[in-house]
Design a protein around this motif. Sequence first.
Motif, PDB file in Angstrom:
ATOM      1  N   MET A  48     -20.061  57.988  63.921  1.00 32.80           N
ATOM      2  CA  MET A  48     -20.968  56.761  64.162  1.00 32.80           C
ATOM      3  C   MET A  48     -21.193  56.179  62.715  1.00 32.80           C
ATOM      4  SD  MET A  48     -25.113  56.608  64.672  1.00 32.80           S
ATOM      5  CE  MET A  48     -25.314  57.337  63.143  1.00 32.80           C
ATOM      6  N   GLY A  49     -21.570  57.018  61.734  1.00 29.35           N
ATOM      7  CA  GLY A  49     -21.896  56.412  60.407  1.00 29.35           C
ATOM      8  C   GLY A  49     -20.549  55.658  59.887  1.00 29.35           C
ATOM      9  N   THR A  50     -19.398  56.578  59.995  1.00 29.88           N
ATOM     10  CA  THR A  50     -18.112  55.982  59.392  1.00 29.88           C
ATOM     11  C   THR A  50     -17.805  54.528  60.119  1.00 29.88           C
ATOM     12  OG1 THR A  50     -16.622  57.381  60.589  1.00 29.88           O
ATOM     13  CG2 THR A  50     -17.320  57.968  58.773  1.00 29.88           C
ATOM     14  N   ASP A  54     -17.633  50.943  58.006  1.00 31.67           N
ATOM     15  CA  ASP A  54     -16.262  50.718  57.831  1.00 31.67           C
ATOM     16  C   ASP A  54     -15.648  51.576  56.930  1.00 31.67           C
ATOM     17  OD1 ASP A  54     -16.433  48.242  59.436  1.00 31.67           O
ATOM     18  OD2 ASP A  54     -17.534  47.399  57.811  1.00 31.67           O
ATOM     19  N   GLU A  55     -15.810  52.749  57.120  1.00 32.54           N
ATOM     20  CA  GLU A  55     -15.000  53.783  56.541  1.00 32.54           C
ATOM     21  C   GLU A  55     -14.167  54.534  57.343  1.00 32.54           C
ATOM     22  OE1 GLU A  55     -19.299  55.193  53.945  1.00 32.54           O
ATOM     23  OE2 GLU A  55     -18.062  56.546  55.389  1.00 32.54           O
ATOM     24  N   ASN A  56     -13.202  55.362  56.610  1.00 30.96           N
ATOM     25  CA  ASN A  56     -12.103  55.902  57.396  1.00 30.96           C
ATOM     26  C   ASN A  56     -12.567  56.753  58.360  1.00 30.96           C
ATOM     27  OD1 ASN A  56      -9.568  57.482  58.250  1.00 30.96           O
ATOM     28  ND2 ASN A  56      -9.100  58.060  56.344  1.00 30.96           N
ATOM     29  N   THR A  57     -12.309  56.644  59.710  1.00 35.67           N
ATOM     30  CA  THR A  57     -12.882  57.416  60.687  1.00 35.67           C
ATOM     31  C   THR A  57     -12.181  58.519  61.247  1.00 35.67           C
ATOM     32  OG1 THR A  57     -12.167  56.095  62.531  1.00 35.67           O
ATOM     33  CG2 THR A  57     -14.110  55.435  61.603  1.00 35.67           C
TER      34      THR A  57
END
Length: 123
Positions: A48-50, A54-57
């Motif tokens: 959820m946080g990624t 907009d980070e690598n999920t």
Amino acid sequence: MIRQSNYTELKNAQIAIENLHATKPSIYKKFINIVKLTRQLHCGYQYMGTVIMDENTSDFYPKSLDDYVMSVYHREIEKLKTDEKFSELKQVLKKYKQVTYVNISKLALGENPKELVGPILIH
């Protein structure tokens, strides 16, 4: 991956979340709704946080959910991200990222920071 948070970091994150609740209740409520949806769908708070940031999920993508459920989940997160006060939430998440999105979510749900001290396995 194992991360460890100390009490001071967790307490500071809790205070920041409480301040967000007090000063920007609408974005806080939307965030809590996403946290609860994440818990219900078993997507994982780190995932959820990624997504929110907009980070690598790829390391945290939930493999057990079908495409439709994931599209609904992502649509709800996009609603959160389009809120005019989203930047306030994003600042909190960015500042306390080292605490982990898992612990930030648990703090937002009311868990005591003392119970979250120590190592945590992020997967």
